[in-house]
Design an enzyme around this catalytic site. Structure first.
Site, short mmCIF file in Angstrom:
data_model
loop_
_atom_site.label_atom_id
_atom_site.label_comp_id
_atom_site.label_asym_id
_atom_site.label_seq_id
_atom_site.Cartn_x
_atom_site.Cartn_y
_atom_site.Cartn_z
N GLU A 199 0.82 -1.22 0.00
CA GLU A 199 0.00 0.00 0.00
C GLU A 199 0.85 1.27 0.00
OE1 GLU A 199 -4.22 -1.34 1.89
OE2 GLU A 199 -2.72 -0.66 3.33
N GLU A 273 -6.46 -7.96 -1.31
CA GLU A 273 -6.96 -8.01 0.06
C GLU A 273 -8.47 -7.77 0.02
OE1 GLU A 273 -5.06 -5.55 2.93
OE2 GLU A 273 -3.05 -6.37 2.58
#
Length: 634
Positions: A199, A273
Site C-alpha cells: 500500500e 486483500e
C-alpha cells in the site's frame, strides 16, 4: 486336507486383497506425483488481457491470508489443511522484519519464524504461495513490521530512499531472499508471486523507492511475477513499471474496479486483500462483518471472472507486544487477539463464513474438495490461584542495570540490547523532587504512564491527561514514572516519529525535571527468568501495585487449547511458562486471552501476571473465548 484347503483359500484371498490395496496406494501416489510433474514449471504465473495463467494453463487465484508468526508452529499444517478443504488454492503470507531481525544483524529464522518450513508445508498440503516480504507490511503490527532500532537514527525517514533505511533493507533482504529463491515456482517450489512493499500509494513520499525495491528483489534472484497492493486512492501512485497492480477493498465498488482497469488496462484483476472482517482497538467494540455481506461480494467478484485473496482467512493472535496502533482520529492501541472475524476463528474453529465460502468455492474447484479436518478440543481447567507476590519495586534489583541521564531518553535510544535500544514493554524513569505543584507531560509521554511519589500512586498520564497535582512537601522525594509502549502506529506518515517512553521534557511548575535513573523493563522471557532470583513473598492481604503475581495451572494429560479470563484484574501482561501471551485490559472489548495447547506442559505450568492497578488474584481457564460486545462494520 479339507481344513488345509480352506485355510489356503482364505490365505490367497487375503494376499490378493492386500496386493490390491497396495496397488491402489501406489497408483494414487504415482498419479499424484505425475500430476505434480505434468505442470510446466518453465512458465510461472503470468497475465494476459483477461486472466492469469500458471504453467501455461488458465488459473484463477482463490487465495487466503495466513500469517505464520500469529499461529503456533504446531498448528501451521492444521490451518493450511482447513484452507485447502475450503477450496483455497493459494496461501498469502507476510514477512515481519521486526521479528526476523529484532537487533541489527541478529537474524531469527527458527521455531515459529521458520519461514522455509512454513512454505514447504504449504507446498506439501497443495497450496501455492504469494509472498509479501515488505520491508513494510502494515499487518496491524508494531511500526508496520519495521524494526524499532531504525528509529535510533534521529533523522530516519522510513519507506524512502534515505540511506539509513535502504542500507538496513539491503542487509535484511541479503538474509531473507536467498531463503525464498529456491522455493519459487520455476525452481519447483510453491511461490508463484512476490509483492513489492504494501500500500505504498497511500504513503508515496519517494518515487524512486518502489523501483529500488523491485530491483532489490530481482537482483537477488526473484524471478516470479511481482505485484503491488493498494486501495483505490493508492492505485495510481503505488505502482511501478513492469509490476502488476492489485486492489484492496471490503465492499465491492465498481468505481474501484473501473479505476484499476483504467490505470492498468488489458490485465486480469486480483483483489489482493478482500477484507473478511477487521481488527479491534482497546476501548472499542468487537467488529463483525456479516457473513451474508461478505459472501455477496465474493460471489460477485468470482462471477465477474476476477481472482481474490481473502484477508484474513485466519487471523491468529498478536502474542507478546507486537500489535500496532491507530493514529487517526486519535491514538488507539490494538488488542492482543487478531481474530479479525475471519472464516477461521482465532483458534482455528470453523465459522459460518467458512461454510458459506466452502459451498461457493466448491463450484469453482473443478474437483471434489478434501474433507474438513476434525477440530481440536478446547478445555477448561481449574482456576489458578495466585499464591506469591513480587512488587515492582522489589523486582528492580534483579532487572538489567539501570542507567543515568540528565534528560529523559526514548526507549529506542536506551543503551541496552547491544546498542539496539528497547523495542517493547515498559520503562521506569525516576528522579528526585523537593516540592509539590503541577506536573505536566505535554506530548512527552508515549504512550501511558503511572506516576508515583515515594512509590505512592498519584495518577496516570496519557494522551488525554497531561497534568497531575503533586502533593506538597519540601523534603527530597522520589518521583517515578512507569511508562508503557502500548504499540507503535502501523500505518500513517507519522511513523517516523513513533519513538516511545519519555520523548521530551516533563515539567514541574514549568521547570524541566533532570537527573533521571532509568530502568529498562522489556518483559521478555529473559527478563521474567531474572525474577526467579527475586524475593517473592506469600501473597499478602493487601499487596502493592504494580506487581508480579505467581500461580500454577495443573494440566492432567495432553494439553488442550484454553482461554484465560481475568475478571477483577485491571491492566497488565500475562505469562505462561515464561511466554508472553499478550496484554489484557478491562476496558475491552477483549475479555479473554487465547492459550494454545502447545504452550502448556502436562503437569504443572507457571502463571505470572504483571498487574498495574488491581486484582482478585485468580486466573480462570475456560473452553470458550470472549472477544467482547460486538458492532457490525458499516
Amino acid at each position: 486336507m479339507v481344513f488345509l484347503s480352506v485355510r489356503s483359500s482364505h490365505r490367497r484371498r487375503y494376499i490378493i486383497l492386500l496386493l490390491s490395496i497396495c496397488g491402489v496406494i501406489i497408483y494414487r501416489q504415482i498419479s499424484g506425483q505425475t500430476g505434480k510433474m505434468k505442470i510446466n514449471r518453465r512458465e510461472g504465473l503470468s497475465v494476459n488481457s483477461s486472466q492469469f495463467a500458471l504453467g501455461g494453463e488458465p488459473f484463477r487465484i482463490l487465495g487466503g491470508s495466513l500469517h505464520y508468526f500469529r499461529v503456533p508452529r504446531a498448528y501451521w499444517r492444521d490451518r493450511m489443511m482447513k484452507m485447502k478443504a475450503c477450496g483455497i488454492n493459494t496461501l498469502t503470507t507476510q514477512v515481519p522484519w521486526n521479528l526476523h531481525e529484532p537487533k541489527r544483524g541478529d537474524f531469527q529464522f527458527h521455531g515459529g519464524l521458520d519461514l522455509e518450513t512454513f512454505l514447504l508445508q504449504a507446498a506439501d498440503v497443495g497450496l501455492w504461495v504469494i509472498l509479501r516480504p515488505g520491508p513494510y507490511i502494515c499487518s496491524e503490527l508494531d511500526l508496520g513490521g519495521l524494526p524499532s532500532w531504525l528509529l535510533r537514527d534521529s533523522t530516519m525517514r522510513l519507506r524512502s530512499m534515505y540511506s539509513g533505511f535502504t542500507v538496513a533493507v539491503d542487509a535484511f533482504f541479503d538474509k531473507l531472499i536467498p531463503k525464498v529463491v529456491p522455493l519459487q515456482f520455476k525452481k519447483g517450489g510453491p511461490v508463484i508471486a512476490v509483492q513489492v512493499e504494501n500500500e505504498y500509494g497511500s504513503f508515496a513520499t519517494d518515487i524512486s523507492y518502489m523501483t529500488f525495491l523491485k530491483e532489490a528483489l530481482q537482483s537477488r534472484g526473484i524471478s516470479e511475477l511481482l505485484l503491488t497492493s493498494d486501495n483505490h486512492k493508492g492505485l495510481k501512485d503505488g505502482g511501478v513499471s513492469g509490476v502488476l497492480r492489485t486492489l484492496n477493498l471490503r465492499k465491492l465498488n465498481f468505481d474501484d474496479i473501473n479505476y484499476l482497469e483504467a490505470v492498468q488496462p488489458n490485465s486480469p484483476i486480483l483483489v489482493m486483500e478482500y477484507w473478511t472482517g477487521s481488527f479491534d482497538g482497546w476501548g472499542d467494540l468487537h467488529h463483525i462483518f456479516p457473513a451474508e455481506d461478505m459472501l455477496s461480494a465474493v460471489r460477485e467478484i468470482l462471477r465477474r471472472g476476477m481472482s481474490i485473496n481473502l484477508h484474513m482467512f485466519h487471523g491468529g493472535t498478536n502474542f507478546g507486544f507486537v500489535s500496532g496502533a491507530l493514529t487517526s482520529p486519535s491514538y488507539k492501541p490494538l488488542i492482543t487477539s487478531y481474530d479479525y472475524n475471519a472464516p477461521l476463528s482465532e483458534r482455528g474453529d470453523y465459522t459460518p463464513k467458512y461454510h458459506l465460502l466452502r459451498d461457493l468455492f466448491s463450484r469453482y474447484s473443478g474437483e471434489p474438495l478434501p474433507a474438513m479436518p476434525a477440530l481440536r478440543r478446547n478445555e477448561g481447567y481449574e482456576e489458578a490461584i495466585m499464591y506469591q507476590h513480587l512488587s515492582l519495586w522489589d523486582a528492580l534489583p534483579f532487572t538489567p542495570e539501570p542507567f543515568k541521564s540528565q534528560a529523559p531518553i526514548n526507549m529506542e535510544n536506551f543503551p541496552v540490547n547491544n546498542g539496539n535500544g528497547q523495542a517493547y514493554g515498559y520503562a521506569l524513569y525516576e528522579t528526585t523532587i523537593t516540592n509539590g505543584g503541577f506536573l505536566r507531560s505535554g506530548s512527552s509521554i508515549q504512550d501511558r504512564a503511572l506516576v508515583f511519589v515515594n512509590r505512592s500512586f498519584i495518577g496516570i498520564f496519557n494522551y488525554k491527561t497531561v497534568e497531575l497535582a503533586v502533593p506538597d512537601g519540601k523534603e527530597e522525594r522520589t518521583l517515578s514514572l512507569l511508562v508503557e509502549n502500548c504499540g507503535r502506529v502501523h500505518f500513517s506518515k507519522a511513523m517516523d516519529s513513533q519513538r516511545k517512553g519519555i520523548v521530551g521534557d516533563i515539567l514541574l511548575n514549568s521547570l524541566p525535571l533532570t537527573d533521571f535513573v532509568i530502568y529498562s523493563l522489556d518483559m521478555t522471557q529473559s527478563f521474567i527468568d531474572s525474577l526467579y532470583r527475586a524475593p517473592w513473598k506469600t501473597l499478602p492481604n493487601k499487596p502493592s501495585f504494580p506487581g508480579f503475581f505467581q500461580g500454577r495451572l495443573f494440566v492432567d494429560g495432553y494439553p488442550s487449547d484454553t482461554f484465560l479470563k481475568l475478571p477483577g484484574w485491571t491492566k497488565g501482561v500475562l505469562f505462561i511458562n515464561g511466554q508472553n501471551l499478550g496484554r489484557y485490559w478491562d476496558i475491552g472489548p477483549q475479555q479473554s486471552l487465547y492459550l494454545p495447547g502447545p504452550s502448556l506442559n502436562s503437569g504443572i505450568n507457571q502463571v505470572i501476571v504483571f498487574e498495574e492497578e488491581d486484582s482478585d488474584f485468580k486466573v480462570q481457564f475456560e473452553d470458550t473465548p470472549d472477544l467482547g460486545m460486538t458492532v457490525d462494520i458499516q
